[in-house]
Enzyme design. Sequence first.
Site, PDB file in Angstrom:
ATOM      1  N   ASP A   1       0.787  -1.237  -0.250  1.00 50.10           N
ATOM      2  CA  ASP A   1       0.046   0.044   0.156  1.00 50.10           C
ATOM      3  C   ASP A   1       0.788   1.119   0.155  1.00 50.10           C
ATOM      4  O   ASP A   1       0.483   2.593  -0.030  1.00 50.10           O
ATOM      5  CB  ASP A   1      -1.036  -0.004   1.200  1.00 50.10           C
ATOM      6  CG  ASP A   1      -0.431  -0.292   2.618  1.00 50.10           C
ATOM      7  OD1 ASP A   1       0.743  -0.288   2.564  1.00 50.10           O
ATOM      8  OD2 ASP A   1      -1.029   0.053   3.618  1.00 50.10           O
TER       9      ASP A   1
ATOM     10  N   LYS B   1      -1.481  -9.313   2.861  1.00 53.25           N
ATOM     11  CA  LYS B   1      -0.735  -8.907   4.173  1.00 53.25           C
ATOM     12  C   LYS B   1      -1.428  -7.955   5.116  1.00 53.25           C
ATOM     13  O   LYS B   1      -2.336  -6.998   4.222  1.00 53.25           O
ATOM     14  CB  LYS B   1       0.802  -8.099   3.753  1.00 53.25           C
ATOM     15  CG  LYS B   1       1.409  -7.697   5.008  1.00 53.25           C
ATOM     16  CD  LYS B   1       3.013  -7.250   4.518  1.00 53.25           C
ATOM     17  CE  LYS B   1       3.088  -6.092   3.781  1.00 53.25           C
ATOM     18  NZ  LYS B   1       2.480  -4.823   4.709  1.00 53.25           N
TER      19      LYS B   1
ATOM     20  N   GLU C   1       9.060  -4.099  10.685  1.00 52.91           N
ATOM     21  CA  GLU C   1       9.760  -2.890  10.296  1.00 52.91           C
ATOM     22  C   GLU C   1      10.041  -2.028  11.415  1.00 52.91           C
ATOM     23  O   GLU C   1       9.347  -1.620  12.233  1.00 52.91           O
ATOM     24  CB  GLU C   1       8.517  -2.185   9.468  1.00 52.91           C
ATOM     25  CG  GLU C   1       8.875  -0.758   8.820  1.00 52.91           C
ATOM     26  CD  GLU C   1       7.809  -0.211   7.651  1.00 52.91           C
ATOM     27  OE1 GLU C   1       6.723  -1.137   7.395  1.00 52.91           O
ATOM     28  OE2 GLU C   1       7.838   0.863   7.308  1.00 52.91           O
TER      29      GLU C   1
HETATM   30  O1  KIV Z   1       3.471  -1.147   1.650  1.00 52.91           O
HETATM   31  C1  KIV Z   1       4.667  -1.489   1.835  1.00 52.91           C
HETATM   32  O2  KIV Z   1       5.458  -1.046   0.892  1.00 52.91           O
HETATM   33  C2  KIV Z   1       4.968  -2.316   2.853  1.00 52.91           C
HETATM   34  C3  KIV Z   1       6.441  -2.486   3.206  1.00 52.91           C
HETATM   35  C4  KIV Z   1       7.203  -1.327   3.839  1.00 52.91           C
HETATM   36  C5  KIV Z   1       6.975  -3.691   3.742  1.00 52.91           C
HETATM   37  O3  KIV Z   1       4.214  -2.674   3.839  1.00 52.91           O
END
Ligand code: KIV
Length: 271
Positions: free
Chosen positions: A51, A120, A189
Amino acid sequence: MSVQGEARVMTTHRLLEMKQKGEKIAMITAYDYTFAKIVDEAGVDIILVGDSAANVMAGHETTIPITIDQMIYHAQSVMRAVKNPLVVVDMPFGTYQGNSKEAVFSAIRIMKESEADAVKVEGGSEVMESITRILSTGIPVMGHLGLTPQSIHKFGTYAVRAKEQAEADKLVEDAVALEKAGCFAIVLEKIPAALGKKVAEMLSIPVIGIGAGRYVDGQVLVMHDMLGLNNNFSPRFLRRYANLHDESLKAFKSYVKDVKECDFPNNSEQY
Ligand code: KIV
């Protein structure tokens, strides 16, 4: 399934094997067909349709505004390109936190309309009911703990998370609970490297870090950051592998100059 309906090489099962054998996992974000094709060719294990598209593709300050329709559009574009990597799609803000029924509906929409491999979800105990219900439908879920950008208004800053003991303890508890619930992997993260190491050693599922140090099972970076397309974002964890901002600027400037000076197109570039 992927390009031309062929089964993809990377699976959640293979990722588990990689962890068991100590093979590091390389994950990168992609949001469109052209770059996803290059990423695939480079041998990346997992593509995340993040996202972060809200930031790098649409120019928003946070990841909060991106919609499920926009995420599905990006995921479909990526899916048209990939042959090998596992493709994981971020569930956008507001599509799983409200209630678990809505979470299942959102995850099913993403899977059916994009044909990606997994979703995710950001958060631990707060969203465990949603995660459990999504998993019960057979959709693989990747967790995401530490600095979870969808909670930026709660955190108030993009600084390193879990430096205090209480937050570190909660993160460990959440990580264990995500594994127990059935998540196939977790992203950590922007947390201290020692905490990343501890979690990776405790869990039997792969732990992928972004700013979580070198002792985790794999790494993920946002494509635009590692390609140096965005040169005003320089967190310590970011390694730039190219300077495409300067390269692109140079190319665009040359093009503008050539057009203005009637140098482009020349005789061999016309019909
Ligand atoms: O949205 C994204 O790019 C992420 C990464 C930073 C893991 O969640």
